[in-house]
Design an enzyme around this catalytic site. Structure first.
Site, PDB file in Angstrom:
ATOM      1  N   LYS A  41       1.940   2.425  -2.942  1.00  0.00           N
ATOM      2  CA  LYS A  41       1.143   2.116  -1.746  1.00  0.00           C
ATOM      3  C   LYS A  41      -0.226   2.797  -1.836  1.00  0.00           C
ATOM      4  O   LYS A  41      -1.262   2.200  -1.516  1.00  0.00           O
ATOM      5  CB  LYS A  41       1.906   2.532  -0.479  1.00  0.00           C
ATOM      6  CG  LYS A  41       3.086   1.604  -0.213  1.00  0.00           C
ATOM      7  CD  LYS A  41       4.114   2.123   0.769  1.00  0.00           C
ATOM      8  CE  LYS A  41       5.311   1.151   0.817  1.00  0.00           C
ATOM      9  NZ  LYS A  41       6.391   1.585   1.693  1.00  0.00           N
TER      10      LYS A  41
ATOM     11  N   GLN B 294       7.412   6.790   5.168  1.00  0.00           N
ATOM     12  CA  GLN B 294       8.337   6.089   4.279  1.00  0.00           C
ATOM     13  C   GLN B 294       9.774   6.141   4.817  1.00  0.00           C
ATOM     14  O   GLN B 294      10.300   7.218   5.085  1.00  0.00           O
ATOM     15  CB  GLN B 294       8.261   6.713   2.872  1.00  0.00           C
ATOM     16  CG  GLN B 294       9.101   5.976   1.848  1.00  0.00           C
ATOM     17  CD  GLN B 294       8.650   4.538   1.614  1.00  0.00           C
ATOM     18  OE1 GLN B 294       7.455   4.244   1.535  1.00  0.00           O
ATOM     19  NE2 GLN B 294       9.595   3.618   1.532  1.00  0.00           N
TER      20      GLN B 294
ATOM     21  N   ASP C 148       2.423  -0.051   9.278  1.00  0.00           N
ATOM     22  CA  ASP C 148       3.706  -0.506   8.749  1.00  0.00           C
ATOM     23  C   ASP C 148       4.475  -1.323   9.791  1.00  0.00           C
ATOM     24  O   ASP C 148       5.514  -1.896   9.493  1.00  0.00           O
ATOM     25  CB  ASP C 148       4.536   0.729   8.325  1.00  0.00           C
ATOM     26  CG  ASP C 148       5.452   0.425   7.142  1.00  0.00           C
ATOM     27  OD1 ASP C 148       5.214  -0.582   6.450  1.00  0.00           O
ATOM     28  OD2 ASP C 148       6.389   1.206   6.898  1.00  0.00           O
TER      29      ASP C 148
END
Ligand code: NAP
Length: 284
Positions: A53, A97, A120
């Site tokens: 990422k 994450q 996200d």
């Protein structure tokens, strides 16, 4: 045989467009978009994902900020670190994450990300914004939004079609169903208590597998001509769909790897560009 949906090619086109957006933001404000990646613990797959990422964000001209916290961190410690990123005007997008270690309250950590920086798409606000169809409220969860972009790239008609989503996680299955519903598909959500799964899948024009079990979706379940999207990513680069027999019946199918993964990543980067532009008042 089905045609492959090439997530790498579609993802690269999205990243190329992001690079232009970054140039426009830098030209307008002299500020580089910045994505912060927060990793709690050292799970090898998560280490790889967060590195990818950051690499992709830097490749399009963004800054990235690597935040790593010990596996033993408490919920309060993780929340405090994320809150500091939330308050930092130089950080435009925050990615925590998933999954965090079990003893950490993941939902509390996610909800510490302000919706303006929730690139996200995992907060309640983002899910609500997507489900209610409110433009500009939060961001779509990256994997399902990537799947919609992939389907669009291959001009898959969704309106009025039967879509079956296998999996109901807050990150994948549920937002996927909402996004397909928003595109006027008739959506069925299946899960571990679903009965006669094969018979339900057999009615689908579009199947999305988000189960987390290698080769779980049988080729014989697939209606001839259906579109099959495999979001699964299991040990050994194996998807949730038994690929070869499914590909013999489907019209379009995603490979694993090279299908859903690259578009997921590209959506995250695109959201970061959009979030930066919104925060800085730049029209892209
Ligand atoms: P998850 O949270 O473990 O959810 C799995 C879902 O599958 C649950 O809703 C579960 O039902 C359902 N399920 C389990 N066994 C089933 C069965 N026998 N029949 C029908 N449904 C069943 O997983 P996730 O986070 O959604 O991820 C799913 C897969 O996508 C994983 O392989 C993951 O690695 C992959 N993934 C890929 C990306 C990407 O970028 N490519 C991103 C995220 C995830 P219950 O709710 O009833 O337990």
């Amino acid at each position: 045989m089905a045609m492959l949906m090439d997530g790498r090619a579609v993802g690269q086109r999205m990243l190329d467009a992001c690079a232009e957006k970054v140039k426009a933001i830098v030209a307008a404000r002299g500020t580089r978009p910045c994505l912060a990646t927060v990793l709690v613990g050292d799970d090898p797959a998560s280490v790889t994902y967060t590195r990818m990422k950051r690499t992709r964000s830097e490749a399009v001209g963004m800054r990235s900020l690597k935040v790593e916290l010990a596996a033993a961190s408490t919920t309060e410690e993780v929340v405090a670190r994320v809150a500091a990123l939330a308050a930092d005007p130089a950080v435009h997008g925050i990615l925590v994450q998933h999954p965090v270690p079990r003893h950490v309250d993941e939902r509390r950590v996610f909800e510490t990300v302000p919706s303006a920086k929730d690139v996200d798409g995992l907060t309640l606000t983002s899910f609500g914004g997507v489900s209610f169809g409110l433009p500009g409220v939060g961001y779509g969860s990256c994997t399902p939004e990537g799947i919609v972009r992939l389907l669009d790239a291959y001009q898959v008609e969704l309106s009025g079609r039967r879509a079956v989503v296998i999996g109901r996680s807050p990150i994948l299955g549920k937002p996927m169903a909402m996004m397909l519903l928003a595109r006027d598909a008739t959506v069925t959500i299946c899960h571990s208590r679903t009965r006669d799964l094969g018979a339900i899948v057999a009615e689908a024009d579009v199947v999305v597998a988000a189960v987390g079990k290698a080769r779980f979706v049988q080729g014989a379940w697939i209606k001839p001509g259906a579109v099959v999207v495999d979001a699964g990513y299991n040990a050994g680069n194996i998807g949730d769909v038994d690929f070869e027999p499914a590909a013999e019946r489907a019209s379009l199918i995603t490979p694993v790897p090279g299908g859903v993964g690259p578009v997921t990543l590209a959506v995250l980067i695109d959201h970061t560009a959009t979030a930066t532009a919104r925060q800085l008042g730049v029209t892209l």
